[in-house]
Enzyme design. Structure first.
Site, short mmCIF file in Angstrom:
data_model
loop_
_atom_site.label_atom_id
_atom_site.label_comp_id
_atom_site.label_asym_id
_atom_site.label_seq_id
_atom_site.Cartn_x
_atom_site.Cartn_y
_atom_site.Cartn_z
CB CYS A 116 49.75 42.54 42.68
SG CYS A 116 49.01 42.26 41.07
CG HIS A 257 48.10 46.21 44.22
ND1 HIS A 257 48.82 46.62 43.12
CD2 HIS A 257 47.35 45.16 43.80
CE1 HIS A 257 48.51 45.85 42.10
NE2 HIS A 257 47.62 44.96 42.48
CG ASN A 287 46.73 45.56 38.92
OD1 ASN A 287 47.93 45.62 39.19
ND2 ASN A 287 45.95 44.59 39.37
C1 COA Z 1 37.05 42.45 37.17
C2 COA Z 1 36.05 43.37 37.84
C3 COA Z 1 36.33 44.82 37.48
C4 COA Z 1 34.66 43.03 37.37
O1 COA Z 1 33.72 43.89 38.01
P1 COA Z 1 32.42 43.27 38.65
O2 COA Z 1 31.63 44.40 39.17
O3 COA Z 1 32.83 42.20 39.63
O4 COA Z 1 31.69 42.66 37.40
P2 COA Z 1 31.24 41.16 37.14
O5 COA Z 1 32.42 40.30 36.85
O6 COA Z 1 30.32 40.74 38.23
O7 COA Z 1 30.42 41.36 35.81
C5 COA Z 1 29.23 42.14 35.77
C6 COA Z 1 28.79 42.24 34.33
O8 COA Z 1 29.69 43.10 33.62
C7 COA Z 1 30.18 42.41 32.47
N1 COA Z 1 31.55 42.86 32.21
C8 COA Z 1 32.71 42.32 32.67
N2 COA Z 1 33.75 43.03 32.20
C9 COA Z 1 33.22 44.02 31.43
C10 COA Z 1 33.80 45.07 30.70
N3 COA Z 1 35.13 45.26 30.63
N4 COA Z 1 32.97 45.92 30.05
C11 COA Z 1 31.64 45.76 30.09
N5 COA Z 1 31.05 44.78 30.78
C12 COA Z 1 31.84 43.93 31.45
C13 COA Z 1 30.10 40.95 32.82
O9 COA Z 1 30.04 40.16 31.65
C14 COA Z 1 28.81 40.91 33.60
O10 COA Z 1 27.74 40.92 32.69
P3 COA Z 1 26.40 40.06 33.01
O11 COA Z 1 25.85 40.65 34.28
O12 COA Z 1 25.58 40.35 31.81
O13 COA Z 1 26.86 38.66 33.16
C15 COA Z 1 36.08 43.21 39.39
O14 COA Z 1 35.55 41.94 39.76
C16 COA Z 1 37.46 43.31 39.94
O15 COA Z 1 38.09 44.36 39.88
N6 COA Z 1 37.98 42.22 40.55
C17 COA Z 1 39.32 42.20 41.06
C18 COA Z 1 40.25 41.79 39.98
C19 COA Z 1 41.67 42.23 40.24
O16 COA Z 1 41.88 43.28 40.78
N7 COA Z 1 42.66 41.43 39.82
C20 COA Z 1 44.02 41.71 40.02
C21 COA Z 1 44.38 41.40 41.44
S1 COA Z 1 46.00 41.83 41.87
#
Ligand code: COA
Length: 330
Positions: A116, A257, A287
């Site tokens: 990215c 980004h 993204n």
């Molecule tokens: C991926 C991301 C959106 C997840 O959001 P989060 O708030 O951290 O969520 P978590 O991973 O802690 O998961 C929370 C819950 O939601 C659930 N969950 C994850 N993805 C889900 C989805 N698409 N839909 C519904 N539920 C989802 C998980 O299973 C978890 O459930 P649990 O509490 O029962 O275990 C977030 O961590 C993120 O944006 N991270 C950065 C990733 C990124 O930008 N990558 C590219 C970098 S260039």
């Protein structure tokens, strides 16, 4: 330094696939909801390539738009740099496909792998050639189709990604208050496994087994990436302001980004940037990796949100781990 030559952006272009994938479309194939995705990421829909559509095709469309915007012909270019981690093929470089498609002959063309951060790494690299006088007209592209390597059974990652391309033309300027005035890049390879595609390289060459184990798809530690992203975006913003003696009032637009609206808001709120000074289009594109910043820049220019005289800060981070930022006076 009076009289110093800098690289300045003289043309902007972008391209996105026609096909739209909404959160409601994802609800049909995954245990997820429009509400969850929109609330946790800010994404409502993203563009996804169709069968036969490739990264270099989007990059070529973006490149042609940037050349038209700069009012130059492909045969005037001296160099093509393309930031991508989803090339058409492991080799040759997608930049070479673009060179051929736009009709540029014999000039150097290479891809740059910084995920990215790829566009900002590319802009920084290309600017050096312009500043030293080695090259005068350089095309810098950021293009990715992460939908091709996203695991559409992994709701924790595939919901984030969209496909696209953006491009700029760089040319020299001696005007004191214009151009790419500051750049910064960094990497921390110890975080390689935060976000990566394990298969298909020399560590896990493609076999039936690597495909069965889905090693050709993106693996991501979402929460770890989240923390890294907020910290790095804050640090980059601070660096791009401090090294240029700028305060929030001096900056017309931050073009970050397009990673996650919560990450963008957390990082920019540290400096009390009002959200009308932070360009966001993640709701419509998701993204798009290396394409995210040049796609947003092109849109911001077309909408008149930034233009000649604007001071813009761009900040990116991604797999590697990598990060990069730049202060640009348009
Ligand atoms: C991926 C991301 C959106 C997840 O959001 P989060 O708030 O951290 O969520 P978590 O991973 O802690 O998961 C929370 C819950 O939601 C659930 N969950 C994850 N993805 C889900 C989805 N698409 N839909 C519904 N539920 C989802 C998980 O299973 C978890 O459930 P649990 O509490 O029962 O275990 C977030 O961590 C993120 O944006 N991270 C950065 C990733 C990124 O930008 N990558 C590219 C970098 S260039």
């Amino acid at each position: 330094m009076p009289g110093a030559v800098r690289a300045t952006i003289t043309g902007f272009g972008s391209a996105a696939p026609e096909r739209v994938m909404t959160n409601h479309d994802l609800e049909k194939i995954l245990d997820t909801s429009d509400e969850w995705i929109a609330k946790r990421t800010g994404i409502k829909e993203r563009r996804i390539v169709s069968d036969g559509e490739t990264t270099s095709m989007l990059a070529t469309r973006a490149a042609k738009n940037a050349l038209a915007s700069a009012k130059i012909q492909a045969d005037e270019l001296d160099l093509i740099v393309c930031g991508t981690v989803s090339p058409d093929m492991p080799f040759p470089a997608s930049a070479c496909f673009v060179q051929d498609a736009i009709g540029a002959k014999n000039i150097p063309a290479f891809d740059l792998s910084a995920a990215c951060s790829g566009f900002v790494y590319g802009l920084t690299t290309a600017s050096q050639f312009v500043e030293t006088g080695k090259y005068e007209k350089v095309l810098v592209i950021g293009a990715d189709c992460l939908s091709r390597v996203a695991d559409f059974t992994d709701r924790g990652s595939c919901i984030l990604f969209g496909d696209g391309a953006g491009a700029v033309v760089l040319e020299p300027t001696s005007e004191p208050d214009k151009g790419v005035v500051h750049t910064v890049m960094g990497a921390d390879g110890s975080g390689w496994d935060f976000i990566h595609v394990p298969g298909g390289g020399t560590r896990h060459p493609t076999t039936h087994e690597t495909v069965d184990e889905k090693l050709h798809y993106v693996k991501m530690r979402g929460r770890d990436v989240y923390k890294f992203a907020v910290d790095k975006m804050q640090w980059l913003l601070g660096d791009c302001m401090e090294k240029c003696g700028l305060g929030v009032d001096d900056v017309d637009m931050v073009i970050p980004h397009q990673v996650n609206i919560r990450i963008i808001e957390s990082a920019t709120s540290k400096y009390n940037f009002p959200m009308d000074k932070v360009y966001v289009n993640i709701d419509r594109y998701g993204n798009t990796s290396a394409a995210s910043i040049p796609l947003a820049m092109d849109e911001a220019v077309k909408k008149g949100a930034v233009g000649p005289g604007s001071t813009v800060i761009i900040v990116a981070f991604g797999a590697g781990l990598t990060w990069a930022g730049a202060t640009i006076k348009l």
